[in-house]
Design an enzyme around this catalytic site. Structure first.
Site, short mmCIF file in Angstrom:
data_model
loop_
_atom_site.label_atom_id
_atom_site.label_comp_id
_atom_site.label_asym_id
_atom_site.label_seq_id
_atom_site.Cartn_x
_atom_site.Cartn_y
_atom_site.Cartn_z
N THR A 71 21.74 0.90 53.01
CA THR A 71 21.01 1.63 51.97
C THR A 71 21.58 1.30 50.59
OG1 THR A 71 20.56 3.41 53.52
CG2 THR A 71 20.34 3.94 51.19
N ASN A 151 12.88 -2.53 61.98
CA ASN A 151 13.70 -1.62 62.77
C ASN A 151 12.91 -0.86 63.83
OD1 ASN A 151 12.91 -0.75 60.01
ND2 ASN A 151 13.44 1.28 60.78
N GLN A 179 18.64 -5.13 60.37
CA GLN A 179 18.32 -5.11 61.81
C GLN A 179 18.39 -6.50 62.42
OE1 GLN A 179 17.82 -2.77 64.06
NE2 GLN A 179 17.82 -0.99 62.71
N SER A 199 24.50 -4.17 57.37
CA SER A 199 25.19 -2.91 57.69
C SER A 199 26.03 -3.11 58.95
CB SER A 199 24.14 -1.82 57.92
OG SER A 199 24.77 -0.61 58.18
N HIS A 201 27.20 -0.80 61.16
CA HIS A 201 27.05 0.06 62.34
C HIS A 201 25.95 -0.39 63.29
CE1 HIS A 201 23.53 2.71 61.24
NE2 HIS A 201 23.83 2.31 60.03
N THR A 237 37.27 2.23 45.21
CA THR A 237 38.30 1.70 46.11
C THR A 237 37.64 1.31 47.43
OG1 THR A 237 39.94 3.09 45.07
CG2 THR A 237 40.49 2.25 47.25
N CYS A 319 15.71 6.82 61.25
CA CYS A 319 16.19 7.22 59.92
C CYS A 319 15.29 8.27 59.30
CB CYS A 319 16.29 6.01 59.01
SG CYS A 319 17.62 4.91 59.47
C1 LIG Z 1 16.00 -2.38 58.18
C2 LIG Z 1 17.00 -1.37 57.71
N1 LIG Z 1 17.41 -1.38 56.43
C3 LIG Z 1 18.31 -0.51 55.97
C4 LIG Z 1 18.87 0.44 56.79
C5 LIG Z 1 19.89 1.39 56.23
O1 LIG Z 1 21.17 1.01 56.64
P1 LIG Z 1 22.38 2.08 56.60
O2 LIG Z 1 22.15 3.02 57.72
O3 LIG Z 1 23.61 1.24 56.78
O4 LIG Z 1 22.33 2.71 55.25
C6 LIG Z 1 18.48 0.50 58.14
C7 LIG Z 1 19.02 1.54 59.05
O5 LIG Z 1 18.40 1.90 60.04
C8 LIG Z 1 17.53 -0.44 58.62
O6 LIG Z 1 17.12 -0.42 59.89
#
Ligand SMILES: Cc1ncc(COP(=O)(O)O)c(C=O)c1O
Length: 377
Positions: A71, A151, A179, A199, A201, A237, A319
């Site tokens: 994000t 996603n 993704q 990202s 995670h 930081t 999300c």
């Molecule tokens: C295509 C896509 N972009 C952005 C994000 C946001 O990533 P984060 O959860 O690391 O903020 C996601 C999270 O599901 C995603 O699937």
């Protein structure tokens, strides 16, 4: 028994990641910006992770800006680019982007900033030619944003082709590859985008850490000015343990390994619930993802029943769940709202087996039959 089948929402941290995070938390006691021994030790961890991420993506270490996740990476790219054009202009994106792209773009919309959203075809894929035509038709185009892998549906988008066209036209482009990591190969040098958002995670790294890959020579204004870390591109930081964990997660999971389970699940689903329909079935798709509709039932209700039975799956986009709006991705694909409300997304990953897929089919059948009985079918 608990079964986790929601890897597109997040991938549980890998043992290697937990180990790397805890080692860095204990050993990197200093601030990476401090010049003394403790600071230098923390700096080494960040720089080593930067080199590993750059090698993984085939780009220069200097292109890697660590952030708090996808994000923030998307927002930095959007704000940095638009801030350089106080007079506004046009931005072209797709109707199937993640809210991390769509929301900041919608917020910008004003008489100065026009937003064009290109719709996908019925299989959930953006038509390359339609996007190129829109790009060529806009004379004050400031930015193009497109994701690499969706996603919700898993559909792979023509981001590389669009980036190539943008390069020839000297138009900045953001590729949201959040993704795509672990699902398809990403070569940042070949993509040659101004920005690539990532990202940790989604590949078993820690939550709350990510990266923005910035092409050499691209200047970015800071969203939150401060101490000038990350070469003045992202102040604050650095999250040293998180960054160490991100590097430790690279290259461990290949979501293609879960294609046989996904395919087994889909063939059993279609055989047991003939009215079900797999979304983006004929599109190039990430191998672990299955998005499907179950006409006549409510996806959120099924999801709650599956949750009670121990299954973690998603309805539409994780999300944005909690919101009763049908998925904007399915809407953009032309799926009607009632059918879109029946959608369930299953995304497989480490630890899953065909037994999980079979158990999910049984649980789906039970929930669907229960709901149909309650509705007086
Ligand atoms: C295509 C896509 N972009 C952005 C994000 C946001 O990533 P984060 O959860 O690391 O903020 C996601 C999270 O599901 C995603 O699937």
């Amino acid at each position: 028994m608990k079964r986790y089948l929601d890897f597109n929402a997040t991938c549980p941290p890998l043992p290697e990641v937990i180990e790397a995070v805890s080692r860095a938390s204990a050993s990197a006691i200093g601030n990476p910006s401090s010049l003394h021994w403790a600071g230098r030790a923390a700096r080494r961890i960040v720089d080593d992770a930067r080199d590993r991420l750059a090698a993984h993506l085939h780009c220069e270490s200097g292109s890697v800006v660590f952030t708090s996740g996808g994000t923030e990476s998307d927002n930095i790219a959007i704000h940095a680019t638009t801030a350089a054009h106080p007079g506004g202009g046009t931005i072209i994106t797709t109707a199937i982007e993640h809210p991390a792209v769509l929301r900041p773009l919608e917020q910008l919309q004003s008489p100065q900033w026009q937003l064009q959203q290109i719709k996908p075809n019925a299989s959930g894929v953006i038509d390359t030619q339609a996007m190129i035509e829109a790009i060529d038709a806009a004379d004050d185009l400031r930015l193009v944003c497109i994701m690499l892998v969706n996603n919700e549906s898993g559909a792979i988008q023509p981001a590389a082709e669009i980036a190539r066209h943008c390069r020839t036209r000297h138009i900045p482009i953001l590729i949201d590859a959040v993704q795509a990591l672990g699902k398809i190969a990403i070569d940042a040098t070949q993509l040659d985008a101004d920005f690539i958002a990532l990202s940790a995670h989604k590949i078993g790294g820690p939550k709350g850490v990510g990266a923005l890959i910035v092409r050499r020579g691209v200047k970015i204004a800071q969203l939150a000015p401060g101490g000038g870390q990350e070469r003045g591109r992202r102040s604050g930081t650095e999250n040293v343990p998180g960054i160490a964990g991100f590097a430790a997660a690279l290259g461990i999971i290949d979501f293609n390994d879960y294609r046989p389970i996904r395919d087994h699940f889909e063939s059993r689903l279609c055989a047991s619930i003939p009215e079900s329909s797999i979304i983006a079935a004929d599109a190039p798709r990430s191998a672990n993802t299955s998005l499907f509709t179950l006409p006549g039932v409510d996806g959120e209700t099924i999801l709650m029943q599956l949750d009670l039975a121990g299954f973690a799956v998603a309805s539409g986009s994780a999300c944005s769940s909690g919101k009763r709006e049908p998925s904007h991705v399915l809407r953009a694909m032309g799926v009607n709202d009632t059918l879109a409300r029946s959608a369930i997304r299953v995304s497989f990953g480490p630890g899953n087996s065909t037994a999980d897929a079979d158990a999910l089919i049984e649980a789906l059948l039970q929930s669907r039959n229960r709901l149909k009985q309650m509705a007086g079918f």
